[in-house]
Scaffold this motif. Structure first.
Motif, short mmCIF file in Angstrom:
data_model
loop_
_atom_site.label_atom_id
_atom_site.label_comp_id
_atom_site.label_asym_id
_atom_site.label_seq_id
_atom_site.Cartn_x
_atom_site.Cartn_y
_atom_site.Cartn_z
N TYR A 77 0.83 -1.21 0.00
CA TYR A 77 0.00 0.00 0.00
C TYR A 77 0.86 1.26 0.00
O TYR A 77 1.98 1.26 0.54
N ARG A 78 0.28 2.32 -0.50
CA ARG A 78 0.94 3.63 -0.49
C ARG A 78 1.26 4.06 0.95
O ARG A 78 2.27 4.69 1.22
N PHE A 79 0.42 3.62 1.89
CA PHE A 79 0.48 4.17 3.24
C PHE A 79 1.29 3.31 4.22
O PHE A 79 1.41 3.67 5.38
N LYS A 80 1.80 2.17 3.76
CA LYS A 80 2.58 1.36 4.70
C LYS A 80 3.86 0.87 4.04
O LYS A 80 3.82 0.08 3.09
N PRO A 81 5.01 1.33 4.56
CA PRO A 81 6.28 0.96 3.93
C PRO A 81 6.48 -0.55 3.87
O PRO A 81 6.08 -1.28 4.78
N TRP A 82 7.09 -0.99 2.78
CA TRP A 82 7.49 -2.38 2.64
C TRP A 82 8.97 -2.47 3.01
O TRP A 82 9.79 -1.74 2.45
N LEU A 83 9.31 -3.36 3.94
CA LEU A 83 10.67 -3.38 4.47
C LEU A 83 11.52 -4.53 3.91
O LEU A 83 12.72 -4.58 4.15
N GLY A 84 10.87 -5.44 3.18
CA GLY A 84 11.61 -6.64 2.76
C GLY A 84 12.17 -6.53 1.36
O GLY A 84 12.22 -5.46 0.76
N ALA A 85 12.55 -7.71 0.82
CA ALA A 85 13.04 -7.78 -0.57
C ALA A 85 11.85 -7.52 -1.50
O ALA A 85 10.70 -7.76 -1.12
N PRO A 86 12.13 -7.04 -2.72
CA PRO A 86 11.01 -6.64 -3.60
C PRO A 86 10.03 -7.77 -3.90
O PRO A 86 8.82 -7.56 -3.82
N ILE A 87 10.51 -8.93 -4.26
CA ILE A 87 9.59 -10.04 -4.56
C ILE A 87 9.36 -10.79 -3.25
O ILE A 87 10.31 -11.18 -2.56
N ALA A 88 8.08 -10.98 -2.91
CA ALA A 88 7.77 -11.52 -1.59
C ALA A 88 6.93 -12.78 -1.70
O ALA A 88 6.17 -12.97 -2.66
N SER A 89 7.06 -13.64 -0.69
CA SER A 89 6.23 -14.85 -0.65
C SER A 89 4.82 -14.48 -0.18
O SER A 89 4.61 -13.42 0.42
N ALA A 90 3.88 -15.40 -0.44
CA ALA A 90 2.50 -15.18 0.03
C ALA A 90 2.49 -14.97 1.54
O ALA A 90 1.77 -14.11 2.07
N GLU A 91 3.33 -15.73 2.23
CA GLU A 91 3.37 -15.62 3.70
C GLU A 91 3.79 -14.21 4.13
O GLU A 91 3.20 -13.63 5.05
N GLN A 92 4.78 -13.66 3.45
CA GLN A 92 5.23 -12.30 3.81
C GLN A 92 4.15 -11.27 3.50
O GLN A 92 3.95 -10.32 4.25
N ILE A 93 3.45 -11.48 2.38
CA ILE A 93 2.39 -10.52 2.01
C ILE A 93 1.25 -10.60 3.04
O ILE A 93 0.71 -9.58 3.48
N LEU A 94 0.93 -11.82 3.46
CA LEU A 94 -0.14 -11.99 4.46
C LEU A 94 0.26 -11.33 5.79
O LEU A 94 -0.57 -10.72 6.46
N ARG A 95 1.53 -11.47 6.13
CA ARG A 95 2.00 -10.86 7.39
C ARG A 95 1.84 -9.33 7.31
O ARG A 95 1.37 -8.67 8.23
N TYR A 96 2.23 -8.79 6.18
CA TYR A 96 2.12 -7.33 5.94
C TYR A 96 0.66 -6.88 6.03
O TYR A 96 0.32 -5.91 6.71
N MET A 97 -0.23 -7.65 5.37
CA MET A 97 -1.65 -7.28 5.41
C MET A 97 -2.20 -7.40 6.84
O MET A 97 -3.02 -6.59 7.28
N GLY A 98 -1.73 -8.42 7.54
CA GLY A 98 -2.16 -8.61 8.94
C GLY A 98 -1.77 -7.41 9.79
O GLY A 98 -2.54 -6.95 10.65
N GLU A 99 -0.58 -6.87 9.52
CA GLU A 99 -0.13 -5.68 10.27
C GLU A 99 -1.04 -4.49 9.96
O GLU A 99 -1.39 -3.72 10.85
N VAL A 100 -1.42 -4.36 8.67
CA VAL A 100 -2.31 -3.25 8.30
C VAL A 100 -3.63 -3.38 9.08
O VAL A 100 -4.17 -2.40 9.62
N ILE A 101 -4.14 -4.61 9.17
CA ILE A 101 -5.41 -4.84 9.87
C ILE A 101 -5.26 -4.51 11.36
O ILE A 101 -6.07 -3.79 11.94
N ASP A 102 -4.18 -5.01 11.96
CA ASP A 102 -3.98 -4.79 13.41
C ASP A 102 -3.72 -3.32 13.72
O ASP A 102 -4.31 -2.77 14.65
N GLU A 103 -2.82 -2.72 12.95
CA GLU A 103 -2.42 -1.34 13.27
C GLU A 103 -3.58 -0.36 13.11
O GLU A 103 -3.56 0.73 13.67
#
Ligand SMILES: Cc1cc2nc3c(=O)[nH]c(=O)nc-3n(C[C@H](O)[C@H](O)[C@H](O)COP(=O)(O)OP(=O)(O)OC[C@H]3O[C@@H](n4cnc5c(N)ncnc54)[C@H](O)[C@@H]3O)c2cc1C
Length: 500
Positions: A77-103
């Motif tokens: 998302y525009r509003f949440k920095p991505w901190l990992g490598a550019p190409i990400a696994s589904a697991e990493q994407i889900l973790r990122y989305m989970g953070e968006v939901i929690d935060e």
């Protein structure tokens, strides 16, 4: 009423009302929920999701190696920095989305296992009525909403597309579509054929190559691949300089988007040069003796189909190591032991994986009706690929093919929130887009120009999609670089928008 009738009478359906109902908790739906809370804080809303969790594409697909094919700096998302490598696994994407939901405290707005079957609009009430089923209990549920925000993606999540080949029933091994990957599939030591040459095949082949006996990627025709290290050097450098992550996110996005713009233009201006560059990139991994001309040299112009990124060239490394191979041929029929090819050759297989794409899904396979009349979506004309003539109070998120999907889901979200706020200011309860007098003679065309972009699922399903007009405002232009400036400037009091 007699006793039998009482017993048979269906239980009354509970109805809940929300200002906005979002369909789907994938990257678009979760993004929509975020933007609503920030840009329309007084708006009540619910997200209904048929699956048991958020993520959409990233929980549906569970095949080995599942990963993004675009960079997460722009797919994030525009509003949440991505901190990992550019190409990400589904697991990493889900973790990122989970953070968006929690935060952002979004979980309380999302209802899982809610499958929507029907949506009916009433102009008398200016309301959508949505019929859903709670899939774990079978309970029928009813919702009403002023506005429907369709974030259901573009393909059917329940099953992928597998062509009907002769002899499939005769094959003694297993046939698997990656979209329905069986849990605990034992492929150790097995001979595997993966049919397909897109991003899914390119991901799967290196992911299973190490453990299976041998894997062959069987393709009818080659695809363009872009192979490079899975690192964004600019982001890494800025990190070394201890720059704030929000800044890094913004700067990295701008740089990637600028580079992509240049690249996309070059595919039109100098397609042959770009083609040679891409092919040389593959040859660099496979060496001068490999038959790149047959297996990795497409006939079409680069970017007419989505260009798959191969991080660290892992597909080519697996081929170079002899663990994987590519066969470019056509399927004659399936046999008991594998696949007979039109060239006369035979590919033996214990498991055949059909990485052959999706079923296009228009509006989430939901039965739509407007004032009692079934909605024929292909009779509508799209306003900028997000609203549709004659369909009130509804927006659809359909992202980009050549740029990250989320770039558009953020842009559409800004537009929807602005529209909702505008309606509130005007005390309007309904907005419908309509062709203006000067648009009435405009030629109407298919949703997308096949010369511009022609993946199989669109070609197979284009007759189901809304029409495109001959002017940019009546098209999904697939052009982020223009839309990023045009969308915020859309005049919501233009004649296109009819309020009531
Ligand atoms: C394997 C794979 C890799 C991809 N990689 C990339 C990439 O790297 N970059 C990129 O830009 N794009 C990629 N895409 C495209 C990708 O689908 C989108 O980018 C993005 O994930 C779509 O998000 P979405 O939320 O719009 O839709 P989806 O992820 O499709 O989610 C839609 C959700 O809506 C739910 N839903 C649908 N119908 C109903 C209904 N009737 N009732 C209730 N719920 C419903 C579904 O269950 C689903 O969870 C990829 C696609 C695939 C299949």
């Amino acid at each position: 009423m007699n006793d039998a009738a009482t017993l048979l009478a269906p239980a009354p359906v509970k109805t809940e009302h929300f200002d906005v109902l979002i369909v789907g908790a994938g990257i678009s739906g979760v993004g929509g929920a975020y933007h609503l809370t920030k840009q329309c804080p007084a708006t009540s809303f619910v997200v209904l999701e048929s699956q048991a969790g958020f993520g959409g594409t990233w929980i549906t697909h569970r095949y080995p190696g599942i990963r993004s094919d675009s960079d997460l700096h722009t797919f994030g998302y525009r509003f949440k920095p991505w901190l990992g490598a550019p190409i990400a696994s589904a697991e990493q994407i889900l973790r990122y989305m989970g953070e968006v939901i929690d935060e952002n405290d979004l979980a309380r707005h999302i209802r899982y296992r809610h499958q929507i079957a029907a949506a009916r609009w009433s102009s008398m009430d200016n309301l959508w009525t949505i019929e859903a089923t709670q899939t774990d209990t079978g309970e029928a549920l009813r919702f009403t909403a002023n506005f429907l925000w369709m974030c259901q993606g573009y393909y059917r999540h329940a099953e992928g597309y597998t062509p009907d080949w002769d002899g499939m029933a005769a094959f003694k091994g297993r046939i698997i579509h990656p979209q329905n990957w069986p849990e605990n599939l034992d492929y150790k030591g097995k001979t595997i054929v993966v049919i397909g040459s897109g991003a899914t095949a390119a991901t799967l082949v290196p992911a299973i190559a190490e453990d299976c006996g041998h894997v062959t990627m069987l393709q009818r025709s080659p695809t363009y691949f872009r192979a490079a290290r899975n690192v964004n050097e600019l982001a890494e450098m800025l990190r070394e300089l201890a720059i704030d992550e929000n800044w890094i996110h913004e700067i990295t996005r701008r740089k990637i988007l600028r580079d992509q713009d240049v690249f996309a233009r070059r595919t039109f201006d100098e397609p042959e040069v770009v083609k040679q560059e891409l092919i040389e990139g593959v040859r660099a991994y496979l060496g001068p003796d490999y038959d790149v001309a047959t297996h990795f040299t497409p006939t079409y112009r680069p970017w007419r189909q989505r260009l798959a990124f191969v991080p660290d060239g892992d597909l080519f490394q697996a081929i170079a190591a002899g663990k994987a191979s590519v066969v470019t041929d056509e399927i004659e029929r399936f046999t008991e032991t594998g696949i007979a090819l039109k060239s006369g050759k035979h590919l033996d297989a214990d498991i055949i994986i059909t990485a052959t794409g999706f079923h296009l899904n228009v509006l989430g396979d939901i039965d739509f009706a407007i004032d009692g009349k079934p909605l024929v979506f292909s009779d509508t004309v799209t306003y900028r690929g997000m609203m549709f003539t004659g369909v009130p109070n509804m927006a659809w998120v359909f992202g980009y093919f050549r740029a990250s999907w989320t770039l558009r889901s953020d842009l559409v979200a800004d537009f929807v929130c602005r529209l909702l706020n505008h309606m509130k200011d005007k005390r309007a309860r309904r907005v419908t887009v309509a062709l203006r007098a000067r648009d009435k003679d405009m030629p109407l065309l298919a949703w997308i120009d096949p010369e511009n972009f022609n993946p199989g699922y669109i070609t197979r399903g284009v007759h189901l999609l809304p029409k495109r007009g001959a002017k940019p405002e009546w098209q999904h232009t697939q052009d982020y670089w223009n839309e990023k400036d045009q969308f915020p400037a859309i005049d919501l009091d233009d004649e296109v928008f009819v309020y009531a």
